[in-house]
Design a protein around this motif. Sequence first.
Motif, PDB file in Angstrom:
ATOM      1  N   ASP A   1     -12.034   6.592   1.396  1.00 47.84           N
ATOM      2  CA  ASP A   1     -11.618   7.496   2.492  1.00 47.84           C
ATOM      3  C   ASP A   1     -12.788   7.581   3.631  1.00 47.84           C
ATOM      4  O   ASP A   1     -12.487   7.233   4.728  1.00 47.84           O
ATOM      5  CB  ASP A   1     -11.447   8.870   2.102  1.00 47.84           C
ATOM      6  CG  ASP A   1      -9.885   9.073   1.315  1.00 47.84           C
ATOM      7  OD1 ASP A   1      -9.292   7.967   1.314  1.00 47.84           O
ATOM      8  OD2 ASP A   1      -9.873  10.001   0.568  1.00 47.84           O
TER       9      ASP A   1
ATOM     10  N   CYS B   1      -7.462   2.934  -7.108  1.00 44.05           N
ATOM     11  CA  CYS B   1      -7.500   2.736  -5.434  1.00 44.05           C
ATOM     12  C   CYS B   1      -8.099   1.239  -5.250  1.00 44.05           C
ATOM     13  O   CYS B   1      -8.189   0.991  -4.158  1.00 44.05           O
ATOM     14  CB  CYS B   1      -8.437   3.780  -4.759  1.00 44.05           C
ATOM     15  SG  CYS B   1     -10.120   3.938  -4.937  1.00 44.05           S
TER      16      CYS B   1
ATOM     17  N   VAL C   1      -2.645   4.920   3.754  1.00 41.89           N
ATOM     18  CA  VAL C   1      -3.495   4.938   2.588  1.00 41.89           C
ATOM     19  C   VAL C   1      -4.445   5.960   2.562  1.00 41.89           C
ATOM     20  O   VAL C   1      -4.578   6.739   1.354  1.00 41.89           O
ATOM     21  CB  VAL C   1      -4.328   3.426   2.712  1.00 41.89           C
ATOM     22  CG1 VAL C   1      -5.260   3.611   1.435  1.00 41.89           C
ATOM     23  CG2 VAL C   1      -3.361   2.298   2.368  1.00 41.89           C
TER      24      VAL C   1
ATOM     25  N   ILE D   1     -12.214   7.119  -4.580  1.00 43.61           N
ATOM     26  CA  ILE D   1     -11.087   7.439  -3.508  1.00 43.61           C
ATOM     27  C   ILE D   1     -11.848   8.154  -2.450  1.00 43.61           C
ATOM     28  O   ILE D   1     -11.706   7.655  -1.231  1.00 43.61           O
ATOM     29  CB  ILE D   1     -10.237   8.166  -3.989  1.00 43.61           C
ATOM     30  CG1 ILE D   1      -9.121   7.584  -5.146  1.00 43.61           C
ATOM     31  CG2 ILE D   1      -9.442   8.709  -2.914  1.00 43.61           C
ATOM     32  CD1 ILE D   1      -7.901   8.331  -5.580  1.00 43.61           C
TER      33      ILE D   1
ATOM     34  N   ALA E   1       0.768  -1.240  -0.018  1.00 41.52           N
ATOM     35  CA  ALA E   1      -0.024   0.118  -0.065  1.00 41.52           C
ATOM     36  C   ALA E   1       0.831   1.333  -0.194  1.00 41.52           C
ATOM     37  O   ALA E   1       0.388   2.374  -0.648  1.00 41.52           O
ATOM     38  CB  ALA E   1      -0.827  -0.099   1.128  1.00 41.52           C
TER      39      ALA E   1
ATOM     40  N   TRP F   1      -0.619   4.876  -7.544  1.00 45.31           N
ATOM     41  CA  TRP F   1      -2.260   5.381  -7.571  1.00 45.31           C
ATOM     42  C   TRP F   1      -2.619   5.634  -8.958  1.00 45.31           C
ATOM     43  O   TRP F   1      -3.637   5.695  -9.099  1.00 45.31           O
ATOM     44  CB  TRP F   1      -2.340   6.585  -6.777  1.00 45.31           C
ATOM     45  CG  TRP F   1      -2.146   6.266  -5.085  1.00 45.31           C
ATOM     46  CD1 TRP F   1      -0.931   6.205  -4.401  1.00 45.31           C
ATOM     47  CD2 TRP F   1      -3.264   6.180  -4.144  1.00 45.31           C
ATOM     48  NE1 TRP F   1      -1.238   6.110  -3.035  1.00 45.31           N
ATOM     49  CE2 TRP F   1      -2.522   5.993  -2.915  1.00 45.31           C
ATOM     50  CE3 TRP F   1      -4.707   6.111  -4.365  1.00 45.31           C
ATOM     51  CZ2 TRP F   1      -3.376   5.680  -1.678  1.00 45.31           C
ATOM     52  CZ3 TRP F   1      -5.403   6.079  -3.346  1.00 45.31           C
ATOM     53  CH2 TRP F   1      -4.708   5.824  -1.959  1.00 45.31           C
TER      54      TRP F   1
ATOM     55  N   SER G   1      -4.076   9.532  -0.213  1.00 44.59           N
ATOM     56  CA  SER G   1      -5.285   9.465  -1.152  1.00 44.59           C
ATOM     57  C   SER G   1      -5.594  10.875  -1.522  1.00 44.59           C
ATOM     58  O   SER G   1      -6.333  11.276  -2.174  1.00 44.59           O
ATOM     59  CB  SER G   1      -6.355   8.752  -0.698  1.00 44.59           C
ATOM     60  OG  SER G   1      -6.875   9.416   0.433  1.00 44.59           O
TER      61      SER G   1
ATOM     62  N   HIS H   1      -5.745  -0.754  -2.973  1.00 46.10           N
ATOM     63  CA  HIS H   1      -5.637   0.090  -1.645  1.00 46.10           C
ATOM     64  C   HIS H   1      -6.872  -0.157  -0.822  1.00 46.10           C
ATOM     65  O   HIS H   1      -6.775  -0.552   0.389  1.00 46.10           O
ATOM     66  CB  HIS H   1      -5.245   1.591  -1.888  1.00 46.10           C
ATOM     67  CG  HIS H   1      -3.961   1.995  -2.622  1.00 46.10           C
ATOM     68  ND1 HIS H   1      -4.007   1.980  -3.758  1.00 46.10           N
ATOM     69  CD2 HIS H   1      -2.793   2.022  -1.888  1.00 46.10           C
ATOM     70  CE1 HIS H   1      -2.662   2.251  -4.044  1.00 46.10           C
ATOM     71  NE2 HIS H   1      -2.294   2.348  -2.974  1.00 46.10           N
ATOM     72  N   HIS H   2      -8.288  -0.158  -1.342  1.00 44.09           N
ATOM     73  CA  HIS H   2      -9.317  -0.329  -0.886  1.00 44.09           C
ATOM     74  C   HIS H   2      -9.698  -1.682  -0.402  1.00 44.09           C
ATOM     75  O   HIS H   2      -9.893  -2.052   0.819  1.00 44.09           O
ATOM     76  CB  HIS H   2     -10.697   0.034  -1.722  1.00 44.09           C
ATOM     77  CG  HIS H   2     -11.666   0.525  -1.364  1.00 44.09           C
ATOM     78  ND1 HIS H   2     -12.668   1.043  -1.952  1.00 44.09           N
ATOM     79  CD2 HIS H   2     -12.438   0.078   0.143  1.00 44.09           C
ATOM     80  CE1 HIS H   2     -13.869   1.236  -1.233  1.00 44.09           C
ATOM     81  NE2 HIS H   2     -13.434   0.646   0.106  1.00 44.09           N
TER      82      HIS H   2
END
Length: 235
Positions: free
Chosen positions: A81, A38, A58, A77, A29, A34, A62, A41-42
């Motif tokens: 978040d 994402c 992360v 994203i 991560a 990027w 972002s 990462h998600h």
Amino acid sequence: MLELKQSDKNFWIVDWLSRQGPAEWHGFADQHSWSDGCAIHHWIIQQPNCDRATAANVFWLSEPSYYLDGANDSHPIAQMDMEIIERWKSGLYSTARFDFGGDYMDEHRDNMVNMSRPDTHHIPASLAQPITGTESYPYFDHGMPVEIDINWHNASGKEPSAYFLEKNGLAWDGTKIIGEPAPLDTRSEGLERAGKLKSEEIKAINKALQTSKTLNGLQTKRSNLLNKLRGFFRS
């Protein structure tokens, strides 16, 4: 849940990550580009054993100052978040294995926390606080293990570049890659390479800063390099 085909590189990324653990997730991560979106990462921040430092890293990488401005709520994203915020508030990130923060971005993160936002966008103060972990994590050359690229090329039939093959001591027989990837960098190897960068490149940049008239450009270059080195020195 990601729905992926074997011809999609993300399929092989998730395949590899699902056989790893918090240290590999954190390293991946921290270093993965990027530019591919994402989705990975998600996936990482949704894992039950995802570390607090990983989730925080992360989140702040972002660019929440942009995605949580209230005008981008439908963006992937922004969705990620807001999920991190909810999971953080619910105490789902219960471990603190790795380092986070304690750098030049601390003040910016504090300012973000103090901004007025709707509840779903409000950043908990603890999400901006430095984390002192005791465990190390691997460094991935070019942001991911070579094994992932090999599996993807073999499944898709897409011929890799000559540079990729030569760099990793591999060959292409027309349908698949032949050879075995080198082992991942150990933490000590990563630190040794980081130390070399620090002693040579930063020293040269600092020297140039003293004599050059284009200080702004060089200062930006130095900041970018220091930010790159940040991942090497977390342990």
